[in-house]
Motif scaffolding. Structure first.
Motif, PDB file in Angstrom:
ATOM      1  N   ILE A  91       0.950  -3.950  10.433  1.00 10.61           N
ATOM      2  CA  ILE A  91       0.018  -4.262   9.351  1.00 10.61           C
ATOM      3  C   ILE A  91       0.689  -3.956   8.015  1.00 10.61           C
ATOM      4  O   ILE A  91       1.248  -2.884   7.819  1.00 10.61           O
ATOM      5  CB  ILE A  91      -1.297  -3.475   9.511  1.00 10.61           C
ATOM      6  CG1 ILE A  91      -2.024  -3.981  10.753  1.00 10.61           C
ATOM      7  CG2 ILE A  91      -2.167  -3.604   8.278  1.00 10.61           C
ATOM      8  CD1 ILE A  91      -3.291  -3.252  11.078  1.00 10.61           C
ATOM      9  N   ILE A  92       0.622  -4.929   7.109  1.00 13.17           N
ATOM     10  CA  ILE A  92       1.275  -4.805   5.806  1.00 13.17           C
ATOM     11  C   ILE A  92       0.235  -4.471   4.741  1.00 13.17           C
ATOM     12  O   ILE A  92      -0.762  -5.186   4.594  1.00 13.17           O
ATOM     13  CB  ILE A  92       1.989  -6.112   5.420  1.00 13.17           C
ATOM     14  CG1 ILE A  92       2.985  -6.511   6.517  1.00 13.17           C
ATOM     15  CG2 ILE A  92       2.694  -5.978   4.090  1.00 13.17           C
ATOM     16  CD1 ILE A  92       3.535  -7.898   6.352  1.00 13.17           C
ATOM     17  N   THR A  93       0.485  -3.376   4.000  1.00 15.31           N
ATOM     18  CA  THR A  93      -0.339  -3.017   2.862  1.00 15.31           C
ATOM     19  C   THR A  93       0.580  -2.749   1.677  1.00 15.31           C
ATOM     20  O   THR A  93       1.801  -2.730   1.832  1.00 15.31           O
ATOM     21  CB  THR A  93      -1.176  -1.748   3.130  1.00 15.31           C
ATOM     22  OG1 THR A  93      -0.283  -0.682   3.447  1.00 15.31           O
ATOM     23  CG2 THR A  93      -2.157  -1.958   4.263  1.00 15.31           C
ATOM     24  N   LYS A  94       0.000  -2.532   0.505  1.00 10.77           N
ATOM     25  CA  LYS A  94       0.824  -2.199  -0.657  1.00 10.77           C
ATOM     26  C   LYS A  94       1.538  -0.880  -0.397  1.00 10.77           C
ATOM     27  O   LYS A  94       0.930   0.069   0.098  1.00 10.77           O
ATOM     28  CB  LYS A  94      -0.052  -2.080  -1.910  1.00 10.77           C
ATOM     29  CG  LYS A  94       0.755  -1.750  -3.143  1.00 10.77           C
ATOM     30  CD  LYS A  94      -0.076  -1.730  -4.390  1.00 10.77           C
ATOM     31  CE  LYS A  94       0.801  -1.317  -5.560  1.00 10.77           C
ATOM     32  NZ  LYS A  94       0.083  -1.425  -6.829  1.00 10.77           N
ATOM     33  N   GLY A  95       2.829  -0.832  -0.700  1.00 10.20           N
ATOM     34  CA  GLY A  95       3.612   0.382  -0.495  1.00 10.20           C
ATOM     35  C   GLY A  95       4.295   0.445   0.852  1.00 10.20           C
ATOM     36  O   GLY A  95       5.117   1.325   1.087  1.00 10.20           O
ATOM     37  N   ALA A  96       3.979  -0.490   1.747  1.00 10.38           N
ATOM     38  CA  ALA A  96       4.609  -0.495   3.072  1.00 10.38           C
ATOM     39  C   ALA A  96       6.069  -0.926   2.932  1.00 10.38           C
ATOM     40  O   ALA A  96       6.414  -1.736   2.077  1.00 10.38           O
ATOM     41  CB  ALA A  96       3.876  -1.451   4.003  1.00 10.38           C
TER      42      ALA A  96
END
Length: 124
Positions: A91-96
């Motif tokens: 799962i990709i989120t901001k900061g990943a």
């Protein structure tokens, strides 16, 4: 995170009763779990006669390398400070931090809000 409203307690410890219930615009929505895979998008209505594009899945990212932007293929999610379980679930989120064809890159955009994945190459 959904809007919780003011605290039900005063500073003195006394109880504060709500004057009204939550309004429709104060209700939140579920988090969009952007995953690595074939590109898939979803549009949702936003406030003020606008629409948001949510990224459900994406396999490419715009990676900034020394002032130039390159479209790179996303291979894997290697780190995610917001939740360690997101690494296992890709799962990709901001900061990943993602593994791309150009190298490791940190995500600077919010895929569930912006509809695209922008990243900056990480110096190692």
């Amino acid at each position: 995170m959904k809007y919780q409203g003011p605290s039900p307690r005063k500073r003195t410890g006394g109880r504060r009763r709500p004057a009204n219930k939550k309004k429709k615009h104060q209700l939140g929505s579920e988090f969009t779990e952007t995953q690595v895979g074939d590109a898939k998008f979803k549009t949702v209505d936003a406030r003020g006669n606008t629409e948001k594009v949510r990224t459900i899945a994406q396999d490419t990212a715009s990676v900034a390398i020394d002032g130039e932007v390159v479209a790179a293929d996303i291979e894997d999610v290697t780190e995610n400070d917001s939740n360690p379980n997101y690494v296992r679930r890709n799962i990709i989120t901001k900061g990943a931090i993602i593994e791309t064809s150009e190298g490791r890159a940190r995500v600077t955009s919010r895929p569930g809000q912006d509809g695209q994945i922008n990243a900056v190459l990480v110096e190692e």
